[in-house]
Design an enzyme around this catalytic site. Structure first.
Site, PDB file in Angstrom:
ATOM      1  N   ARG A 116      -6.002  -1.850  11.305  1.00  0.00           N
ATOM      2  CA  ARG A 116      -6.096  -2.498   9.986  1.00  0.00           C
ATOM      3  C   ARG A 116      -4.876  -3.393   9.786  1.00  0.00           C
ATOM      4  NH1 ARG A 116      -4.260  -1.501   4.942  1.00  0.00           N
ATOM      5  NH2 ARG A 116      -5.665  -1.846   3.188  1.00  0.00           N
ATOM      6  N   LYS A 127       4.294  -2.672   7.373  1.00  0.00           N
ATOM      7  CA  LYS A 127       4.772  -1.537   6.568  1.00  0.00           C
ATOM      8  C   LYS A 127       6.271  -1.305   6.736  1.00  0.00           C
ATOM      9  CE  LYS A 127       0.482   0.849   5.607  1.00  0.00           C
ATOM     10  NZ  LYS A 127      -0.402   1.994   5.834  1.00  0.00           N
TER      11      LYS A 127
HETATM   12  C1  7PJ Z   1      -3.933   2.044   4.657  1.00  0.00           C
HETATM   13  C2  7PJ Z   1      -5.125   1.997   3.946  1.00  0.00           C
HETATM   14  C3  7PJ Z   1      -3.896   2.704   5.919  1.00  0.00           C
HETATM   15  C4  7PJ Z   1      -6.231   3.160   5.606  1.00  0.00           C
HETATM   16  C5  7PJ Z   1      -3.584   1.015   2.808  1.00  0.00           C
HETATM   17  C6  7PJ Z   1      -1.043  -1.223   3.031  1.00  0.00           C
HETATM   18  C7  7PJ Z   1      -1.149  -0.144   2.042  1.00  0.00           C
HETATM   19  N1  7PJ Z   1      -6.274   2.552   4.411  1.00  0.00           N
HETATM   20  N2  7PJ Z   1      -4.887   1.360   2.783  1.00  0.00           N
HETATM   21  N3  7PJ Z   1      -5.079   3.244   6.336  1.00  0.00           N
HETATM   22  N4  7PJ Z   1      -2.980   1.403   3.933  1.00  0.00           N
HETATM   23  N5  7PJ Z   1      -7.341   3.726   6.098  1.00  0.00           N
HETATM   24  O1  7PJ Z   1      -1.983  -1.891   3.404  1.00  0.00           O
HETATM   25  O2  7PJ Z   1       0.102  -1.460   3.478  1.00  0.00           O
HETATM   26  O3  7PJ Z   1      -2.876   2.815   6.602  1.00  0.00           O
HETATM   27  S1  7PJ Z   1      -2.818   0.193   1.494  1.00  0.00           S
END
Ligand code: 7PJ
Length: 279
Positions: free
Chosen positions: A259, A225
């Site tokens: 994640r 990010k």
């Molecule tokens: C996140 C997400 C996060 C959760 C995305 C990316 C953007 N879901 N979906 N937490 N980010 N729970 O993957 O950079 O930080 S989309």
């Protein structure tokens, strides 16, 4: 088999959730799973196999781009991106599948299609999402975001970013309980990068133990990010080491799910932390 939530509650090493992005325009890996303008199932399965071999314990499948400035996707487009992939993954692999969506229709369909978890960056804020998610019976990740992706990075303002995000998540937990979703189905996520400046992201990261102290599993998504880009002054394809460093720090702070895009780097980093910690 132990359920997903019991596994998360047994806190030791966090689970590594791998991102399987079915959007053509993600900031970090957009379009990689596309051939001829469409999601390509063979490419997806090949990628999933690779992520699983690298040590992923969960796959997060999403068909809506939520990068800053992204336009909303039409429901039919989102359904057509996600559902065939969910079906193909479920028939080939044993790994639990999470579906990243805010659409009540997709929540319902995903549950029928064998999803193990729902992940909503709008914390079930869309009309109809609370009852739809409730009736799936699935675990749900509630993530904080300040407004819609189109505008969230315009000028995020908080009274106190940690208190505001904790307060928001508590309200969403109450809303869930009101809709018949018990706390033991919920995972919390501060939503790094979703309407936050670098300083606000760092304040939230330092406060991870505060989120963990809410007593629910905490998910952390910082992989590649912009906060890493801002610290290192590096483009998205050179943020693997920075992402791994934050994964270790998140694990140390008690995160239950990390994640990520770069599974091998994350898994190795977390194994090192585990070895140092367990005496
Ligand atoms: C996140 C997400 C996060 C959760 C995305 C990316 C953007 N879901 N979906 N937490 N980010 N729970 O993957 O950079 O930080 S989309």
């Amino acid at each position: 088999m132990m359920g997903l939530m019991e596994g998360l509650a047994q806190r030791g090493r966090p689970q590594v959730m791998a991102i399987l992005n079915l959007t053509p325009d993600s900031f970090s890996d957009g379009g990689k799973l596309y051939r001829g303008g469409k999601v390509d199932l063979d490419t997806v399965l090949f990628r999933a196999q690779h992520l699983i071999e690298a040590g992923a314990e969960l796959l997060d499948v999403g068909g809506e781009s939520t990068r800053p400035g992204a336009e909303q996707v039409e429901l039919s487009v989102e359904l057509n991106r996600v559902l065939p992939v969910l079906e193909a993954l479920r028939s080939r692999f044993d790994i639990p599948l999470s579906v990243d969506t805010s659409s009540p229709e997709l929540m319902t369909a995903a549950a029928s299609g064998g999803a193990a978890m729902l992940n909503d960056v709008r914390a079930l804020g869309r009309t109809g999402a609370l009852p739809a998610a409730a009736s799936t019976g699935l675990p749900i990740c509630l993530m904080h975001s300040l407004g819609e992706p189109q505008v969230m990075q315009d000028r995020p303002v908080y009274r106190d970013v940690v208190a505001d995000v904790v307060g928001f998540l508590r309200q969403r937990i109450s809303a869930c309980e009101g809709a018949g979703i018990s706390r033991c189905r919920l995972v919390l996520d501060p939503g790094f990068g979703f309407g936050k400046t670098l300083e606000q992201n760092l304040s939230l990261f330092r406060a991870l133990p505060t989120f963990v102290a809410e007593g629910l599993p905490v998910m952390v998504g910082v992989s590649r990010k912009s906060m890493i880009g801002a610290i290192l002054n590096k483009p998205v394809e050179q943020r693997v080491f920075g992402s791994a460093a934050l994964a270790v720090l998140a694990a140390q702070a008690g995160a239950a799910i990390i994640r990520v895009h770069d599974v091998a780097a994350t898994v190795d980093s977390l194994k090192i932390l585990e070895a140092v910690r367990s005496e």
